[in-house]
Write an enzyme that holds these catalytic residues in place. Structure first.
Site, PDB file in Angstrom:
ATOM      1  N   THR A  98       1.778  -6.687  -2.047  1.00 26.43           N
ATOM      2  CA  THR A  98       1.941  -8.148  -1.997  1.00 26.43           C
ATOM      3  C   THR A  98       1.549  -8.768  -3.338  1.00 26.43           C
ATOM      4  O   THR A  98       2.225  -9.658  -3.863  1.00 26.43           O
ATOM      5  CB  THR A  98       1.038  -8.731  -0.879  1.00 26.43           C
ATOM      6  OG1 THR A  98       1.161  -7.906   0.287  1.00 26.43           O
ATOM      7  CG2 THR A  98       1.390 -10.155  -0.550  1.00 26.43           C
ATOM      8  N   HIS A 158       8.989   1.148   0.023  1.00 22.54           N
ATOM      9  CA  HIS A 158       7.844   2.024   0.314  1.00 22.54           C
ATOM     10  C   HIS A 158       8.263   3.492   0.256  1.00 22.54           C
ATOM     11  O   HIS A 158       7.460   4.380   0.496  1.00 22.54           O
ATOM     12  CB  HIS A 158       7.277   1.733   1.706  1.00 22.54           C
ATOM     13  CG  HIS A 158       6.491   0.457   1.788  1.00 22.54           C
ATOM     14  ND1 HIS A 158       5.590   0.075   0.823  1.00 22.54           N
ATOM     15  CD2 HIS A 158       6.460  -0.527   2.736  1.00 22.54           C
ATOM     16  CE1 HIS A 158       5.056  -1.087   1.156  1.00 22.54           C
ATOM     17  NE2 HIS A 158       5.569  -1.470   2.311  1.00 22.54           N
ATOM     18  N   ARG A 182      -3.200   3.310  -5.140  1.00 24.17           N
ATOM     19  CA  ARG A 182      -4.556   2.831  -4.862  1.00 24.17           C
ATOM     20  C   ARG A 182      -5.398   3.979  -4.351  1.00 24.17           C
ATOM     21  O   ARG A 182      -4.846   4.927  -3.756  1.00 24.17           O
ATOM     22  CB  ARG A 182      -4.456   1.736  -3.786  1.00 24.17           C
ATOM     23  CG  ARG A 182      -5.746   1.037  -3.504  1.00 24.17           C
ATOM     24  CD  ARG A 182      -5.576  -0.040  -2.438  1.00 24.17           C
ATOM     25  NE  ARG A 182      -6.786  -0.834  -2.338  1.00 24.17           N
ATOM     26  CZ  ARG A 182      -7.029  -1.747  -1.427  1.00 24.17           C
ATOM     27  NH1 ARG A 182      -6.107  -2.016  -0.518  1.00 24.17           N
ATOM     28  NH2 ARG A 182      -8.160  -2.405  -1.401  1.00 24.17           N
ATOM     29  N   LYS A 314      -9.874  -8.415   1.859  1.00 28.48           N
ATOM     30  CA  LYS A 314     -10.975  -8.451   0.882  1.00 28.48           C
ATOM     31  C   LYS A 314     -10.497  -8.316  -0.557  1.00 28.48           C
ATOM     32  O   LYS A 314     -11.071  -8.877  -1.475  1.00 28.48           O
ATOM     33  CB  LYS A 314     -11.954  -7.314   1.180  1.00 28.48           C
ATOM     34  CG  LYS A 314     -12.880  -7.597   2.329  1.00 28.48           C
ATOM     35  CD  LYS A 314     -14.023  -6.590   2.287  1.00 28.48           C
ATOM     36  CE  LYS A 314     -15.015  -6.845   3.386  1.00 28.48           C
ATOM     37  NZ  LYS A 314     -16.025  -5.765   3.462  1.00 28.48           N
ATOM     38  N   GLY A 315      -9.511  -7.466  -0.743  1.00 27.13           N
ATOM     39  CA  GLY A 315      -8.966  -7.283  -2.088  1.00 27.13           C
ATOM     40  C   GLY A 315      -9.984  -6.737  -3.069  1.00 27.13           C
ATOM     41  O   GLY A 315     -10.125  -7.260  -4.179  1.00 27.13           O
TER      42      GLY A 315
END
Ligand code: A3P
Length: 347
Positions: A98, A158, A182, A314-315
């Protein structure tokens, strides 16, 4: 083979992509099932994760409901544009997609939409409505909408590189790819929270963890997914840009400059002096995006309905420590270390 079809939708002279929902009428386009392809493309292997069926396509686990669309896309359904190449954002879910959508859109469209403008698309549309997920459009048979998008098209996937159309995967088309990965421990914690926030059938954190470790999570095995893009970016850094969520968190401004350079729109001295980079970072910050009305209230419908607000949590890096023992963390790290050994990729 890349063709010029769609290039009649002339590039808007440096003005960048048009937000998907501004360019097309999604609701007015009836969904239709994708053309059935040979069952041979989908292996008989299946796993069920709490009611969600995953099937194996070319060695990767894909939602049963997406498999035919993914195969249709790969077999030429997604036609890369030739004259003004497409930009495709690629990621495993919950890797910062996002955010990347917002950053890439704001950077590429900055001439048409200066980041400080009050009516900027990111102030009225969710980033997923600015940058379409091609996999889901193929899954519901709304892929023709992609033909209506003016060039340059900014889209996302994806899927792993090897499940994209051959000319995109092998680099013979003009498509540029930006991949974000990530820390898998944080990613799986994010997946778990996302499912809970969207009332999906309950899946314990342990089940999510195991699906990542044994390679059966959606779009997994995760190591193969990452390695395909990693190798392609090493082989041709001008074609595939490889980003890490944690590095974007540390240096968002540098990432924005990197993105701009990669898509051939580097910041001018005038823009640097006017702090355009900082404006883009601010526009795309978690705090700013989360506070937009559209992201507090809206719903995204990709076969399953997801609330817009569930994309913003939370990021941060390292949240896994609040959910997992150090031993579980080390175990997953050691699996990945093994799988990525010799590639030069560390996460
Ligand atoms: P957490 O659940 O760890 O907070 P995706 O966009 O691929 O679905 O990933 C969602 C993750 O990215 C979530 O992580 C979310 O909070 C984080 N995220 C979303 N927007 C962000 C932003 N603007 N800046 C930083 N992180 C963001």
């Amino acid at each position: 083979m890349a063709n010029t079809e769609g290039d009649h939708l002339a590039a808007r002279d440096g003005e960048g992509p048009v937000a998907f929902k501004d360019a097309v009428d999604v609701e007015a386009t009836p969904a239709r099932p994708p053309t059935a392809h040979t069952a041979a493309a989908v292996s008989a292997a299946r796993v069920t994760l709490q009611g969600q069926q995953l099937v194996r396509v070319n060695g990767y686990w894909v939602f049963d409901s997406w498999a035919q669309g993914v195969i249709a896309m790969r077999r030429g359904g997604l036609v890369p544009r030739a004259t003004v190449g497409d930009v495709l954002l690629a990621s495993l879910p919950k890797s910062g997609t996002t955010w990347l959508k917002a950053l890439a859109f704001a950077t590429m469209a900055r001439r048409a939409w200066p980041p400080a403008s009050p009516d900027h698309p990111l102030r009225r549309l969710n980033p997923h409505d600015c940058v379409p997920l091609v996999d889901s459009l193929f899954a519901v048979g709304r892929d023709k909408l992609l033909d209506e998008l003016p060039s340059p098209r900014l889209m996302s996937t994806h899927m792993p590189l090897s499940l994209l159309p051959a000319t995109v995967a092998d680099g013979s088309s003009n498509t540029k790819i930006i991949y974000i990965c990530r820390d898998q421990k944080d990613r799986l914690v994010s997946v778990w929270h996302f499912r809970k926030r969207n009332d999906l059938p309950d899946l314990s954190l342990q089940e999510v963890y195991e699906s990542v470790c044994n390679g059966t999570c959606f779009a997994g095995p995760v190591w193969d997914h990452m390695l395909e893009y990693w190798r392609a970016s090493n082989a041709d850094p001008g074609r595939v840009l490889f980003l890490k969520y944690e590095e974007v968190l540390q240096h968002p401004g540098n990432t924005v400059r990197k993105l701009a350079h990669f898509v051939g729109q580097p910041f001018s001295n005038t823009e640097e002096e006017a702090d355009v980079v900082a404006e883009i970072v601010k526009l795309c910050s978690l705090e700013n995006l989360r506070s937009q009305k559209v992201n507090k209230e809206g719903i995204r419908d990709v076969i399953i309905k997801f609330s817009h607000d569930s994309y913003f949590r939370k990021g941060m890096a390292g949240d896994w420590r609040n959910h997992m023992t150090p031993e579980l963390g080390e175990h997953l790290d050691s699996i990945l270390c093994d799988k990525l050994d010799g590639s030069g990729l560390t996460i």
